[in-house]
Design an enzyme around this catalytic site. Structure first.
Site, PDB file in Angstrom:
ATOM      1  N   ARG A 111       0.689  -1.110  -0.008  1.00  8.14           N
ATOM      2  CA  ARG A 111      -0.027  -0.290  -0.155  1.00  8.14           C
ATOM      3  C   ARG A 111       0.935   1.228  -0.185  1.00  8.14           C
ATOM      4  O   ARG A 111       0.665   2.349  -0.576  1.00  8.14           O
ATOM      5  CB  ARG A 111      -0.852   0.239   1.173  1.00  8.14           C
ATOM      6  CG  ARG A 111      -2.078  -1.236   1.097  1.00  8.14           C
ATOM      7  CD  ARG A 111      -2.681  -1.117   2.549  1.00  8.14           C
ATOM      8  NE  ARG A 111      -3.566  -2.149   2.550  1.00  8.14           N
ATOM      9  CZ  ARG A 111      -3.681  -3.350   3.135  1.00  8.14           C
ATOM     10  NH1 ARG A 111      -2.646  -3.534   3.720  1.00  8.14           N
ATOM     11  NH2 ARG A 111      -4.736  -4.067   3.157  1.00  8.14           N
ATOM     12  N   ASP A 171     -10.087  -4.345   8.203  1.00  5.81           N
ATOM     13  CA  ASP A 171      -9.029  -5.245   8.838  1.00  5.81           C
ATOM     14  C   ASP A 171      -9.789  -6.004  10.202  1.00  5.81           C
ATOM     15  O   ASP A 171      -9.657  -7.111  10.284  1.00  5.81           O
ATOM     16  CB  ASP A 171      -8.068  -4.591   9.465  1.00  5.81           C
ATOM     17  CG  ASP A 171      -7.305  -3.944   8.203  1.00  5.81           C
ATOM     18  OD1 ASP A 171      -6.399  -4.279   7.462  1.00  5.81           O
ATOM     19  OD2 ASP A 171      -7.859  -2.805   7.914  1.00  5.81           O
ATOM     20  N   ARG A 174     -11.999  -8.571   9.089  1.00  3.23           N
ATOM     21  CA  ARG A 174     -11.564  -9.804   8.908  1.00  3.23           C
ATOM     22  C   ARG A 174     -11.323 -10.683  10.038  1.00  3.23           C
ATOM     23  O   ARG A 174     -10.854 -11.888  10.097  1.00  3.23           O
ATOM     24  CB  ARG A 174     -10.189  -9.240   7.799  1.00  3.23           C
ATOM     25  CG  ARG A 174     -10.498  -8.816   6.436  1.00  3.23           C
ATOM     26  CD  ARG A 174      -9.250  -8.277   5.816  1.00  3.23           C
ATOM     27  NE  ARG A 174      -9.546  -8.127   4.372  1.00  3.23           N
ATOM     28  CZ  ARG A 174      -8.950  -6.961   3.738  1.00  3.23           C
ATOM     29  NH1 ARG A 174      -7.793  -6.308   4.121  1.00  3.23           N
ATOM     30  NH2 ARG A 174      -9.074  -6.880   2.563  1.00  3.23           N
ATOM     31  N   HIS A 198      -3.271   0.869   8.667  1.00  2.00           N
ATOM     32  CA  HIS A 198      -3.931  -0.077   7.581  1.00  2.00           C
ATOM     33  C   HIS A 198      -2.877  -0.675   6.849  1.00  2.00           C
ATOM     34  O   HIS A 198      -2.540  -0.391   5.639  1.00  2.00           O
ATOM     35  CB  HIS A 198      -5.104   0.682   6.805  1.00  2.00           C
ATOM     36  CG  HIS A 198      -5.599  -0.222   5.907  1.00  2.00           C
ATOM     37  ND1 HIS A 198      -6.323  -1.538   6.204  1.00  2.00           N
ATOM     38  CD2 HIS A 198      -5.753  -0.158   4.546  1.00  2.00           C
ATOM     39  CE1 HIS A 198      -6.838  -2.172   5.031  1.00  2.00           C
ATOM     40  NE2 HIS A 198      -6.477  -0.936   4.172  1.00  2.00           N
TER      41      HIS A 198
END
Length: 337
Positions: A111, A171, A174, A198
């Site tokens: 990212r 997240d 998840r 993140h």
């Protein structure tokens, strides 16, 4: 003698009904009509999050086609209006502006690798968005979200409560999904957060997690066996961190779950829910951490992000959060922020 009719005072002859009084005026603007933006518009419409959903993208044909396709399905959704345009004025008067536009993450790319291109793009579009929707709550959903959120605050000059990032809401979802699978319970009964970046330095807050009121670290399976020992927790942590890379490698983009996570944030704002969500916001003396955007559990409502909750942290978790903060500071300095 009064000229007012007594019946009017009693409400027996009410004035003609103005349908505009009952009309919901909530407006959501989604910037970027790619995989994430268009799916987020779809998710928000399906959940009835806003009365008007506006899509903005520089690709006129793409954004108009997405809006038309969504509009054709309104019969099967809560009533709403869908508009799409390459003119930023389509976002005017929005209550919430969600920015999904950014560089596309490729397989094997982190990212952070996206930062320079995405910050440049945000610098070009954000001032105009603030101009047409100055009172909106801005939610950054483009990666790397923590760095982009920090840059967006600098670029826009908006107060920290009015602009924040989607952070680790996805997240955390998840994490809860994987814990629920391992423990054999409904995911809705798992309460646990991912905090920090993140990205690769994020960390689960195991010490404050629970299942149905039972501390997660005390959870036992059939026969009293531990199903969440340190090895199991490490395995879950790695899977949470790596899952986005796996999805991108397999299908090119993550869009469904992030759109649902984003729509949950949108609802918390528009409905003033005061919901606790781990969004990425500017921290000031949070366990000694300041001047960096990271995700921690925070109260989200109509005014944006409010109080950051100082949930109990173990020494290991606090150390991990501080390392994550330092990682973000180092990257911010690299981009002159």
């Amino acid at each position: 003698m009064s000229e007012t009719n007594d019946s009017d005072e009693l409400g027996l002859n009410p004035p003609p009904h103005d349908p505009r009084v009952d009309r919901r005026t909530t407006k959501l603007a989604v910037v970027g009509a790619g995989a994430v933006g268009s799916t987020m518009a779809y998710a928000a419409l399906m959940r009835g999050a806003a009365r008007t959903v506006a899509l903005y993208d520089i690709n006129a044909a793409k954004v108009e086609a997405e809006a038309l396709d969504l509009g054709h399905g309104i019969q099967f959704m809560p009533m709403a209006e869908v508009i799409g345009s390459d003119d930023i004025a389509v976002c005017a008067g929005a209550d919430v502006v969600v920015v999904t536009a950014g560089a596309k993450q490729k397989p094997g790319q982190s990212r952070i690798d996206l930062a320079e291109a995405t910050i440049s793009l945000v610098g070009k579009i954000l001032p105009s968005l603030v101009e047409v929707a100055p009172d909106a709550v801005f939610v950054m959903v483009t990666n790397p979200v923590d760095i982009v959120t920090y840059a967006a605050l600098k670029i826009s000059g908006l107060p920290p409560h009015q602009l924040f990032g989607s952070g680790t809401v996805l997240d955390s979802s998840r994490l809860r999904y994987l814990v629920a699978q391992r423990c054999g319970v409904a995911v809705q009964n798992v309460h646990a957060y991912i905090a920090g970046e993140h990205g690769d330095s994020e960390l689960p807050l195991w010490s404050s997690a629970s299942i149905g009121g039972v501390p997660l670290l005390d959870w036992r399976g059939p026969g009293g066996a531990s199903v969440l020992d340190e090895a199991a927790r490490d395995e879950i942590t790695h899977e949470v961190i790596d899952s986005a890379y796996r999805i991108i490698a397999g299908k090119g983009a993550t869009n469904y779950a992030v759109a649902l996570a984003g729509s949950r944030i949108i609802e918390a704002v528009l409905h003033d829910e005061k919901r606790v969500l781990p969004v990425s916001s500017l921290l000031e003396d949070y366990y000694g951490i300041s001047d960096v955007c990271l995700s921690v559990p925070a109260i989200v409502g109509r005014n944006g992000v409010g109080e950051r909750l100082e949930v109990p942290l173990s020494a290991r978790e606090l150390g991990g959060l501080m390392r994550s903060a330092e990682t973000m500071r180092t990257i911010s300095r690299r981009f002159g922020l």
